[in-house]
Write a protein that holds these residues in place. Sequence first.
Motif, PDB file in Angstrom:
ATOM      1  N   SER A 109      44.017  42.209  42.464  1.00 18.22           N
ATOM      2  CA  SER A 109      42.848  41.331  42.598  1.00 18.22           C
ATOM      3  C   SER A 109      41.657  41.880  41.817  1.00 18.22           C
ATOM      4  O   SER A 109      40.919  41.121  41.179  1.00 18.22           O
ATOM      5  N   ARG A 110      41.466  43.191  41.854  1.00 17.05           N
ATOM      6  CA  ARG A 110      40.357  43.790  41.090  1.00 17.05           C
ATOM      7  C   ARG A 110      40.581  43.584  39.595  1.00 17.05           C
ATOM      8  O   ARG A 110      39.640  43.275  38.853  1.00 17.05           O
ATOM      9  N   TRP A 111      41.805  43.772  39.150  1.00 19.90           N
ATOM     10  CA  TRP A 111      42.097  43.553  37.736  1.00 19.90           C
ATOM     11  C   TRP A 111      41.782  42.125  37.327  1.00 19.90           C
ATOM     12  O   TRP A 111      41.261  41.877  36.240  1.00 19.90           O
ATOM     13  N   ARG A 112      42.105  41.174  38.191  1.00 16.59           N
ATOM     14  CA  ARG A 112      41.787  39.764  37.887  1.00 16.59           C
ATOM     15  C   ARG A 112      40.288  39.582  37.753  1.00 16.59           C
ATOM     16  O   ARG A 112      39.811  38.935  36.817  1.00 16.59           O
ATOM     17  N   ASN A 113      39.551  40.144  38.707  1.00 17.21           N
ATOM     18  CA  ASN A 113      38.091  39.979  38.685  1.00 17.21           C
ATOM     19  C   ASN A 113      37.469  40.612  37.453  1.00 17.21           C
ATOM     20  O   ASN A 113      36.454  40.129  36.937  1.00 17.21           O
ATOM     21  N   ARG A 114      38.072  41.694  36.974  1.00 12.55           N
ATOM     22  CA  ARG A 114      37.536  42.418  35.813  1.00 12.55           C
ATOM     23  C   ARG A 114      38.212  41.989  34.505  1.00 12.55           C
ATOM     24  O   ARG A 114      37.982  42.590  33.467  1.00 12.55           O
ATOM     25  N   ARG A 115      39.083  40.986  34.596  1.00 12.83           N
ATOM     26  CA  ARG A 115      39.823  40.486  33.437  1.00 12.83           C
ATOM     27  C   ARG A 115      40.652  41.588  32.779  1.00 12.83           C
ATOM     28  O   ARG A 115      40.708  41.702  31.554  1.00 12.83           O
ATOM     29  N   GLN A 116      41.279  42.381  33.614  1.00  7.39           N
ATOM     30  CA  GLN A 116      42.130  43.467  33.133  1.00  7.39           C
ATOM     31  C   GLN A 116      43.611  43.128  33.295  1.00  7.39           C
ATOM     32  O   GLN A 116      44.460  44.019  33.269  1.00  7.39           O
ATOM     33  N   ILE A 117      43.898  41.867  33.457  1.00  9.46           N
ATOM     34  CA  ILE A 117      45.263  41.372  33.523  1.00  9.46           C
ATOM     35  C   ILE A 117      45.241  39.957  32.958  1.00  9.46           C
ATOM     36  O   ILE A 117      44.169  39.310  32.912  1.00  9.46           O
ATOM     37  N   ALA A 118      46.370  39.482  32.489  1.00  4.25           N
ATOM     38  CA  ALA A 118      46.417  38.148  31.885  1.00  4.25           C
ATOM     39  C   ALA A 118      45.902  37.088  32.853  1.00  4.25           C
ATOM     40  O   ALA A 118      46.103  37.183  34.070  1.00  4.25           O
ATOM     41  N   ASN A 119      45.215  36.094  32.316  1.00  6.18           N
ATOM     42  CA  ASN A 119      44.795  34.971  33.147  1.00  6.18           C
ATOM     43  C   ASN A 119      46.013  34.317  33.783  1.00  6.18           C
ATOM     44  O   ASN A 119      47.095  34.257  33.179  1.00  6.18           O
ATOM     45  N   ALA A 120      45.837  33.824  34.999  1.00  8.25           N
ATOM     46  CA  ALA A 120      46.930  33.120  35.665  1.00  8.25           C
ATOM     47  C   ALA A 120      47.341  31.916  34.822  1.00  8.25           C
ATOM     48  O   ALA A 120      46.503  31.254  34.204  1.00  8.25           O
TER      49      ALA A 120
END
Length: 218
Positions: A109-120
């Motif tokens: 979840s943190r990676w998503r918030n920080r854009r450190q993982i591909a967009n869904a």
Amino acid sequence: MAAVRIPYLLGHAEIAALYGVKRQTSQVWRTDGTLPEADLVASGNPYWLLLTVLQLAGAGGREVTPQRLAEYKAGIRGGYDLERTERLPPIVGIKEVARLLGKDQQAISRWRNRRQIANADVILSRSPLWLLETVLADAAVRGRVVLPHEVELLRAGDHAPQKPRGRRPTPASAGHLKPGLPAARAFTNAESHAAAEFLAAVLAAGHAVVIRPKRGER
């Protein structure tokens, strides 16, 4: 890079919008069996193929208007119709991504918030979903370790279990009956000891207590 294509899928929010009803109504349809078993479960949440959901139309006053259908499809970029669940590509939610990368869900979840993982690839009922291949490609680019055995399990359809239908069973329905509720009582300042004993007994029986102060008579 080729555009991502993902089957038309719906969670409870999308089903409710498609039929012009409240989300709770879709959840009732799931509980009473109107909605069949989910075609996909990701992060414990159920999802259905569009063609599965459209089969509900025409009974019980349920209707899908062309406008609502068009609005739904417009919200799924690269969406396509799929008739057979066995042809569903591996699709994962946060729980499965955490397993895949050997992390906890909070980290994902943190990676998503920080854009450190591909967009869904798609967000349904406010929950992110990815094609498994999207997550694998993103991990390779970022140099993240992927657990091979989890990849195989996810390819085989081993996802987080589906959340139970309807309300959770109460202790009474599970065969553990609580004592009956005691009658409400009032205590004066002089009866503080008795009030404390009554409060302790009620709490020990597993009940909640509501205290309503009252003015004493003069």
